[in-house]
Scaffold this active site. Structure first.
Site, PDB file in Angstrom:
ATOM      1  N   ASN A 155      -9.951   0.045  -0.181  1.00  0.00           N
ATOM      2  CA  ASN A 155      -8.489   0.123  -0.179  1.00  0.00           C
ATOM      3  C   ASN A 155      -7.974  -0.455  -1.505  1.00  0.00           C
ATOM      4  O   ASN A 155      -8.038  -1.658  -1.718  1.00  0.00           O
ATOM      5  CB  ASN A 155      -7.948  -0.665   1.022  1.00  0.00           C
ATOM      6  CG  ASN A 155      -6.436  -0.621   1.126  1.00  0.00           C
ATOM      7  OD1 ASN A 155      -5.743  -0.199   0.191  1.00  0.00           O
ATOM      8  ND2 ASN A 155      -5.915  -1.065   2.249  1.00  0.00           N
TER       9      ASN A 155
ATOM     10  N   HIS B  32      -3.151   7.536   1.979  1.00  0.00           N
ATOM     11  CA  HIS B  32      -3.565   6.215   1.509  1.00  0.00           C
ATOM     12  C   HIS B  32      -4.952   5.938   2.095  1.00  0.00           C
ATOM     13  O   HIS B  32      -5.235   6.269   3.233  1.00  0.00           O
ATOM     14  CB  HIS B  32      -2.563   5.167   1.984  1.00  0.00           C
ATOM     15  CG  HIS B  32      -3.041   3.766   1.777  1.00  0.00           C
ATOM     16  ND1 HIS B  32      -3.521   3.330   0.564  1.00  0.00           N
ATOM     17  CD2 HIS B  32      -3.144   2.711   2.634  1.00  0.00           C
ATOM     18  CE1 HIS B  32      -3.875   2.055   0.678  1.00  0.00           C
ATOM     19  NE2 HIS B  32      -3.669   1.664   1.922  1.00  0.00           N
TER      20      HIS B  32
ATOM     21  N   CYS C  81       0.814  -1.227   0.000  1.00  0.00           N
ATOM     22  CA  CYS C  81       0.000   0.000   0.000  1.00  0.00           C
ATOM     23  C   CYS C  81       0.844   1.272   0.000  1.00  0.00           C
ATOM     24  O   CYS C  81       0.335   2.350  -0.288  1.00  0.00           O
ATOM     25  CB  CYS C  81      -0.954   0.004   1.194  1.00  0.00           C
ATOM     26  SG  CYS C  81      -2.147  -1.346   1.114  1.00  0.00           S
TER      27      CYS C  81
HETATM   28  O1  UT7 Z   1      -3.521  -0.594   3.675  1.00  0.00           O
HETATM   29  C1  UT7 Z   1      -2.906  -0.764   4.907  1.00  0.00           C
HETATM   30  C2  UT7 Z   1      -3.373  -1.926   5.545  1.00  0.00           C
HETATM   31  N1  UT7 Z   1      -4.675  -2.031   6.074  1.00  0.00           N
HETATM   32  C3  UT7 Z   1      -5.144  -1.321   7.098  1.00  0.00           C
HETATM   33  O2  UT7 Z   1      -4.701  -0.252   7.402  1.00  0.00           O
HETATM   34  C4  UT7 Z   1      -6.246  -1.946   7.910  1.00  0.00           C
HETATM   35  C5  UT7 Z   1      -6.027  -1.723   9.373  1.00  0.00           C
HETATM   36  N2  UT7 Z   1      -7.034  -2.340  10.206  1.00  0.00           N
HETATM   37  C6  UT7 Z   1      -8.330  -1.960  10.177  1.00  0.00           C
HETATM   38  O3  UT7 Z   1      -8.713  -1.094   9.442  1.00  0.00           O
HETATM   39  C7  UT7 Z   1      -9.274  -2.585  11.179  1.00  0.00           C
HETATM   40  O4  UT7 Z   1      -8.548  -3.330  12.133  1.00  0.00           O
HETATM   41  C8  UT7 Z   1     -10.344  -3.512  10.515  1.00  0.00           C
HETATM   42  C9  UT7 Z   1     -11.308  -2.669   9.719  1.00  0.00           C
HETATM   43  C10 UT7 Z   1      -9.662  -4.503   9.617  1.00  0.00           C
HETATM   44  C11 UT7 Z   1     -11.127  -4.251  11.589  1.00  0.00           C
HETATM   45  O5  UT7 Z   1     -11.728  -3.345  12.470  1.00  0.00           O
HETATM   46  P1  UT7 Z   1     -11.620  -3.592  14.044  1.00  0.00           P
HETATM   47  O6  UT7 Z   1     -12.400  -2.507  14.691  1.00  0.00           O
HETATM   48  O7  UT7 Z   1     -10.178  -3.725  14.397  1.00  0.00           O
HETATM   49  O8  UT7 Z   1     -12.417  -4.957  14.205  1.00  0.00           O
HETATM   50  P2  UT7 Z   1     -11.897  -6.322  14.861  1.00  0.00           P
HETATM   51  O9  UT7 Z   1     -10.899  -6.983  13.978  1.00  0.00           O
HETATM   52  O10 UT7 Z   1     -11.536  -6.052  16.281  1.00  0.00           O
HETATM   53  O11 UT7 Z   1     -13.216  -7.200  14.841  1.00  0.00           O
HETATM   54  C12 UT7 Z   1     -14.338  -6.865  15.677  1.00  0.00           C
HETATM   55  C13 UT7 Z   1     -15.413  -7.889  15.448  1.00  0.00           C
HETATM   56  C14 UT7 Z   1     -14.939  -9.330  15.555  1.00  0.00           C
HETATM   57  O12 UT7 Z   1     -15.973 -10.090  16.168  1.00  0.00           O
HETATM   58  P3  UT7 Z   1     -15.893 -10.469  17.737  1.00  0.00           P
HETATM   59  O13 UT7 Z   1     -14.623 -11.228  17.886  1.00  0.00           O
HETATM   60  O14 UT7 Z   1     -15.894  -9.165  18.449  1.00  0.00           O
HETATM   61  O15 UT7 Z   1     -17.130 -11.270  17.919  1.00  0.00           O
HETATM   62  C15 UT7 Z   1     -14.821  -9.767  14.128  1.00  0.00           C
HETATM   63  O16 UT7 Z   1     -14.997 -11.158  13.960  1.00  0.00           O
HETATM   64  O17 UT7 Z   1     -15.954  -7.747  14.131  1.00  0.00           O
HETATM   65  C16 UT7 Z   1     -15.963  -9.032  13.486  1.00  0.00           C
HETATM   66  N3  UT7 Z   1     -15.765  -8.812  12.053  1.00  0.00           N
HETATM   67  C17 UT7 Z   1     -16.771  -8.588  11.202  1.00  0.00           C
HETATM   68  N4  UT7 Z   1     -18.107  -8.527  11.372  1.00  0.00           N
HETATM   69  C18 UT7 Z   1     -18.858  -8.267  10.287  1.00  0.00           C
HETATM   70  C19 UT7 Z   1     -14.604  -8.779  11.377  1.00  0.00           C
HETATM   71  N5  UT7 Z   1     -14.837  -8.540  10.073  1.00  0.00           N
HETATM   72  C20 UT7 Z   1     -16.184  -8.414   9.939  1.00  0.00           C
HETATM   73  C21 UT7 Z   1     -17.023  -8.150   8.847  1.00  0.00           C
HETATM   74  N6  UT7 Z   1     -18.343  -8.086   9.070  1.00  0.00           N
HETATM   75  N7  UT7 Z   1     -16.554  -7.950   7.598  1.00  0.00           N
END
Ligand code: UT7
Length: 324
Positions: free
Chosen positions: A281, A251, A114
């Site tokens: 992204n 980005h 990225c």
């Molecule tokens: O380009 C550079 C690289 N990329 C980035 O910069 C991405 C950086 N990371 C992020 O943007 C965030 O960490 C994410 C958007 C990927 C995730 O957001 P988060 O607030 O960190 O969510 P999380 O991973 O803590 O997940 C929270 C919950 C989990 O469920 P439980 O364990 O709380 O029951 C996940 O299983 O959300 C669940 N979850 C989803 N639910 C519905 C994860 N993905 C999804 C989804 N739909 N697509």
């Protein structure tokens, strides 16, 4: 007198097909609410059958050349940032070179995920400043849809496909911050985070293409800190205060990361160009796509001070301060 790489044109190319969160929710266990709240993404473009990274890169290159008003024959350097090349080799850049009708000059790919566009811009700027080229095409192009695990909702909802390009022309400058062109670039990497964001395949390791794997929370935790640090580094190197910036072109990975970075820089969010909502992204393409959108709609104007920043797998991160 110093040589400055002036950005004289920009352009983009997106696949025709746009896929909304609602459509994705019919394929994967997710919801529009979750995606919008956690990322700000509402839709993304997905490449059609047979549509390749080089197709998008070529489209973006043509549109940037038209915007610059120069023929392809003037290009003597193509630096193409991608993580999703058409083939393992040759470089996607040489395919674009051939489609532009060029048989001379230099064309190669840069791989910094990225951060790829900022890396490619820095490489091309250095070639121009050293006199090894005069007119460059810098392209960011990716088809991440090809390396997503469509059964992994934690990654497949985040990415989209697309390409953006800029034309750089060597000009004379005074060596001051009033010059137009690339004022400075700042690149970093830290390979200790290799598996925080990676693809679990590759020619040497597995002889497969593999799929994107990400520890989202770890990436998120590093992102705001590294991005605000590297943005501040660019400002300090040029003796510029955040208030003097006209635009932040970050980005586009997650709206919350953009908001956090802008807050740390004490920059109002209105000064950030945001297109993550309709692009997702797009990896190396995200910054030139955002640039092209903001130039086309008249937000970024001649002589505006523009700060670009990105972070990606590796980790890699970087910034570029440009006077448009
Ligand atoms: O380009 C550079 C690289 N990329 C980035 O910069 C991405 C950086 N990371 C992020 O943007 C965030 O960490 C994410 C958007 C990927 C995730 O957001 P988060 O607030 O960190 O969510 P999380 O991973 O803590 O997940 C929270 C919950 C989990 O469920 P439980 O364990 O709380 O029951 C996940 O299983 O959300 C669940 N979850 C989803 N639910 C519905 C994860 N993905 C999804 C989804 N739909 N697509």
């Amino acid at each position: 007198m110093v040589v400055r790489s002036l950005i004289t044109g920009c352009g983009s190319c997106l696949p025709r097909q746009s896929v909304s969160n609602h459509e994705l929710a019919q394929r994967v266990d997710t919801s529009d609410d979750w995606i919008v709240q956690r990322t700000g993404i509402r839709s993304r473009h997905i490449a059609g059958d047979g549509e390749t990274t080089s197709d998008l890169a070529f489209g973006a290159a043509q549109s940037a050349l038209a915007h610059a008003g120069i023929p392809a024959s003037r290009i003597d350097l193509i630096v193409l940032a991608t993580t999703t090349p058409d083939h393992t080799f040759p470089a996607t850049a040489v395919r674009v070179q051939a489609r532009l009708g060029l048989t001379t000059g230099i064309a190669f790919d840069v791989q910094a995920v990225c951060s790829g566009f900022v890396y490619a811009l820095a490489v091309a700027d250095n070639f121009l400043r050293l006199g090894q080229a005069r007119t460059a095409l810098v392209i960011g192009a990716d088809t991440f849809s090809r390396i997503l695990d469509w059964n992994d909702r934690t990654t497949c909802v985040l990415f989209g496909d697309g390409a953006g390009a800029v034309v750089l022309e060597a000009t004379d400058g005074q060596g001051t911050v009033s010059d137009r062109g690339v004022l400075s670039t700042h690149l970093h990497s830290d390979g200790r985070h290799y598996e925080a964001l990676w693809v679990d395949g590759g020619p040497s390791a597995t002889q497969t293409t593999g799929h994107v794997r990400m520890n989202g929370q770890e990436v998120f935790r590093h992102a705001v800190s590294r991005l605000s640090e590297v943005a501040a580094e660019a400002l300090a190197a040029n003796g510029v205060e955040p208030g003097q910036l006209d635009w932040l072109v970050p980005h586009q990975a997650n709206l919350r990361i953009i908001e956090g970075t802008a807050r740390k820089l004490h920059l109002p969010l209105e000064k950030a160009v945001i297109c993550v909502d309709h692009h997702g992204n797009t990896s190396a393409a995200s910054i030139p796509l955002a640039l092209t959108e903001a130039v086309t709609d008249g937000r970024i104007k001649c002589s505006d001070l523009v700060l670009m920043e990105a972070m990606g797998g590796g980790f890699t991160w970087g910034s570029a301060l440009v006077r448009w």
